[in-house]
Design a protein around this motif. Structure first.
Motif, PDB file in Angstrom:
ATOM      1  N   PRO A 144      60.398  61.762  54.168  1.00  0.00           N
ATOM      2  CA  PRO A 144      61.331  62.383  53.230  1.00  0.00           C
ATOM      3  C   PRO A 144      61.477  63.853  53.563  1.00  0.00           C
ATOM      4  O   PRO A 144      60.485  64.532  53.870  1.00  0.00           O
ATOM      5  CB  PRO A 144      60.665  62.181  51.873  1.00  0.00           C
ATOM      6  CG  PRO A 144      59.232  61.952  52.175  1.00  0.00           C
ATOM      7  CD  PRO A 144      59.178  61.290  53.505  1.00  0.00           C
ATOM      8  N   TRP A 204      61.014  57.446  43.956  1.00  0.00           N
ATOM      9  CA  TRP A 204      60.863  57.181  45.384  1.00  0.00           C
ATOM     10  C   TRP A 204      60.759  55.682  45.640  1.00  0.00           C
ATOM     11  O   TRP A 204      60.363  54.909  44.767  1.00  0.00           O
ATOM     12  CB  TRP A 204      59.629  57.916  45.905  1.00  0.00           C
ATOM     13  CG  TRP A 204      59.759  59.399  45.742  1.00  0.00           C
ATOM     14  CD1 TRP A 204      59.322  60.145  44.682  1.00  0.00           C
ATOM     15  CD2 TRP A 204      60.408  60.303  46.629  1.00  0.00           C
ATOM     16  NE1 TRP A 204      59.651  61.470  44.876  1.00  0.00           N
ATOM     17  CE2 TRP A 204      60.312  61.602  46.058  1.00  0.00           C
ATOM     18  CE3 TRP A 204      61.050  60.160  47.861  1.00  0.00           C
ATOM     19  CZ2 TRP A 204      60.840  62.731  46.679  1.00  0.00           C
ATOM     20  CZ3 TRP A 204      61.570  61.296  48.478  1.00  0.00           C
ATOM     21  CH2 TRP A 204      61.464  62.549  47.893  1.00  0.00           C
ATOM     22  N   ASP A 226      54.224  55.630  47.930  1.00  0.00           N
ATOM     23  CA  ASP A 226      54.683  56.735  48.787  1.00  0.00           C
ATOM     24  C   ASP A 226      53.628  57.828  48.961  1.00  0.00           C
ATOM     25  O   ASP A 226      53.906  59.009  48.764  1.00  0.00           O
ATOM     26  CB  ASP A 226      55.973  57.340  48.230  1.00  0.00           C
ATOM     27  CG  ASP A 226      57.205  56.552  48.632  1.00  0.00           C
ATOM     28  OD1 ASP A 226      57.536  56.560  49.824  1.00  0.00           O
ATOM     29  OD2 ASP A 226      57.815  55.922  47.754  1.00  0.00           O
ATOM     30  N   TYR A 245      53.104  59.869  53.618  1.00  0.00           N
ATOM     31  CA  TYR A 245      54.133  60.608  54.342  1.00  0.00           C
ATOM     32  C   TYR A 245      53.577  61.830  55.072  1.00  0.00           C
ATOM     33  O   TYR A 245      54.281  62.476  55.838  1.00  0.00           O
ATOM     34  CB  TYR A 245      55.252  61.037  53.393  1.00  0.00           C
ATOM     35  CG  TYR A 245      54.799  61.868  52.213  1.00  0.00           C
ATOM     36  CD1 TYR A 245      54.655  63.244  52.316  1.00  0.00           C
ATOM     37  CD2 TYR A 245      54.519  61.260  50.990  1.00  0.00           C
ATOM     38  CE1 TYR A 245      54.231  63.996  51.233  1.00  0.00           C
ATOM     39  CE2 TYR A 245      54.089  62.009  49.911  1.00  0.00           C
ATOM     40  CZ  TYR A 245      53.957  63.375  50.044  1.00  0.00           C
ATOM     41  OH  TYR A 245      53.532  64.121  48.977  1.00  0.00           O
ATOM     42  N   ARG A 249      56.492  54.683  55.913  1.00  0.00           N
ATOM     43  CA  ARG A 249      56.090  56.043  56.260  1.00  0.00           C
ATOM     44  C   ARG A 249      55.165  56.010  57.483  1.00  0.00           C
ATOM     45  O   ARG A 249      54.428  55.063  57.712  1.00  0.00           O
ATOM     46  CB  ARG A 249      55.396  56.722  55.086  1.00  0.00           C
ATOM     47  CG  ARG A 249      56.205  56.756  53.797  1.00  0.00           C
ATOM     48  CD  ARG A 249      57.519  57.489  53.936  1.00  0.00           C
ATOM     49  NE  ARG A 249      58.203  57.604  52.639  1.00  0.00           N
ATOM     50  CZ  ARG A 249      59.501  57.799  52.498  1.00  0.00           C
ATOM     51  NH1 ARG A 249      60.272  57.888  53.559  1.00  0.00           N
ATOM     52  NH2 ARG A 249      60.036  57.915  51.295  1.00  0.00           N
ATOM     53  N   THR A 271      68.674  53.756  48.155  1.00  0.00           N
ATOM     54  CA  THR A 271      68.208  55.126  48.254  1.00  0.00           C
ATOM     55  C   THR A 271      69.388  56.083  48.408  1.00  0.00           C
ATOM     56  O   THR A 271      70.517  55.675  48.649  1.00  0.00           O
ATOM     57  CB  THR A 271      67.265  55.310  49.449  1.00  0.00           C
ATOM     58  OG1 THR A 271      67.968  54.967  50.652  1.00  0.00           O
ATOM     59  CG2 THR A 271      66.037  54.437  49.330  1.00  0.00           C
ATOM     60  N   GLU A 331      66.704  60.289  51.876  1.00  0.00           N
ATOM     61  CA  GLU A 331      66.320  59.404  52.963  1.00  0.00           C
ATOM     62  C   GLU A 331      67.410  59.423  54.033  1.00  0.00           C
ATOM     63  O   GLU A 331      68.460  60.033  53.859  1.00  0.00           O
ATOM     64  CB  GLU A 331      66.111  57.977  52.436  1.00  0.00           C
ATOM     65  CG  GLU A 331      65.095  57.855  51.304  1.00  0.00           C
ATOM     66  CD  GLU A 331      63.656  57.882  51.802  1.00  0.00           C
ATOM     67  OE1 GLU A 331      63.439  57.812  53.030  1.00  0.00           O
ATOM     68  OE2 GLU A 331      62.753  57.961  50.953  1.00  0.00           O
ATOM     69  N   ASP A 332      67.158  58.711  55.150  1.00  0.00           N
ATOM     70  CA  ASP A 332      68.129  58.688  56.246  1.00  0.00           C
ATOM     71  C   ASP A 332      69.036  57.468  56.192  1.00  0.00           C
ATOM     72  O   ASP A 332      69.740  57.178  57.146  1.00  0.00           O
ATOM     73  CB  ASP A 332      67.394  58.749  57.589  1.00  0.00           C
ATOM     74  CG  ASP A 332      66.516  57.520  57.830  1.00  0.00           C
ATOM     75  OD1 ASP A 332      66.284  56.762  56.860  1.00  0.00           O
ATOM     76  OD2 ASP A 332      66.073  57.335  58.972  1.00  0.00           O
ATOM     77  N   ARG A 360      66.223  51.190  51.798  1.00  0.00           N
ATOM     78  CA  ARG A 360      64.991  51.114  52.573  1.00  0.00           C
ATOM     79  C   ARG A 360      64.232  49.846  52.193  1.00  0.00           C
ATOM     80  O   ARG A 360      63.997  49.587  51.006  1.00  0.00           O
ATOM     81  CB  ARG A 360      64.092  52.320  52.319  1.00  0.00           C
ATOM     82  CG  ARG A 360      64.620  53.618  52.868  1.00  0.00           C
ATOM     83  CD  ARG A 360      63.503  54.634  53.032  1.00  0.00           C
ATOM     84  NE  ARG A 360      62.658  54.310  54.152  1.00  0.00           N
ATOM     85  CZ  ARG A 360      62.737  54.921  55.350  1.00  0.00           C
ATOM     86  NH1 ARG A 360      63.638  55.869  55.552  1.00  0.00           N
ATOM     87  NH2 ARG A 360      61.921  54.585  56.329  1.00  0.00           N
TER      88      ARG A 360
END
Length: 228
Positions: free
Chosen positions: A4, A69, A158, A161, A190, A208, A213-214, A218
């Motif tokens: 993240p 998250w 989470d 990370y 992660r 998400t 996030e990308d 997810r």
């Protein structure tokens, strides 16, 4: 898999965490857990862009408590779908953030639920969010890592990370398992999730935000941590 992104939060600490949370968040439900309402940051209330002028002094940490998250959402969904996981158990929600997982455990019939955080603002958010959902969730601000505790079940979403935190927390959690506790971890891939000593429980696809996030979804796994 990406981590993240850091949340740039240049505000100073507010004198009244509860007032700050009410002002800077909106009440909404995480997409995977519509049964639960939380004070969350949204595109409409960009908490990290608020000006320093509204705060009393420097030092407010990043508001991770203001986001649901993926790991926490997946844990909460798993618990609500299968209440037997927590029913009658003494539960610790570690690094509780918004308190989403603790609230889900309380709603699902846990004997007791404690949320562990080290941020005063997270503690205030958890209290507000618990009240929104009609449950009572005590919060401890003491660092629980290294503590034996009375817990039957520890829930951690989470937490992998960052390498130092992941290694420290995982070693502690494995010790709890060796002493008879159960540990469930929610993780969306992660980098520092342990590579072994995990048993898959289930998976969820968690919607998400591209701000955090990308991707817009997810796949997030729920793992049972083993002693070794």
């Amino acid at each position: 898999m990406t981590e993240p992104p850091p949340i740039v939060f240049k505000r100073a600490a507010a004198a009244d965490p509860e007032a700050f949370i009410r002002c800077e968040t909106a009440i909404a439900s995480p997409p995977l857990v519509p049964e639960i309402r939380l004070h969350l940051a949204t595109e409409i209330t960009p908490i990290w862009q608020a000006t320093e002028a509204t705060l009393a002094h420097e030092g407010l940490p990043p508001p991770y408590w203001a986001f649901a998250w993926p790991g926490g959402q997946a844990l909460a969904r798993t618990i609500l779908d299968d209440p037997a996981i927590v029913r009658g158990k003494r539960v610790l929600d570690f690094a509780a953030g918004s308190g989403l997982v603790a609230i889900a455990a309380a709603k699902a019939g846990a004997q007791s639920v404690t949320a562990a955080e080290i941020d005063d603002f997270a503690a205030a958010a958890i209290a507000l969010n618990a009240a929104l959902n009609g449950v009572h969730v005590p919060v401890t601000l003491e660092d629980q890592v290294g503590q034996a505790g009375p817990w039957d079940l520890v829930l951690a979403g989470d937490v992998c990370y960052e390498r130092p935190m992941a290694e420290r927390v995982t070693a502690w959690l494995r010790g709890l398992v060796a002493r008879g506790a159960q540990v469930l971890m929610g993780d969306p891939g992660r980098s520092y999730l342990p590579k072994n000593g995990l048993e898959l429980v289930t998976r969820h696809k968690v919607p998400t935000s591209l701000e955090l996030e990308d991707r817009t979804e997810r796949e997030t796994a729920i793992w049972r941590l083993l002693a070794e």
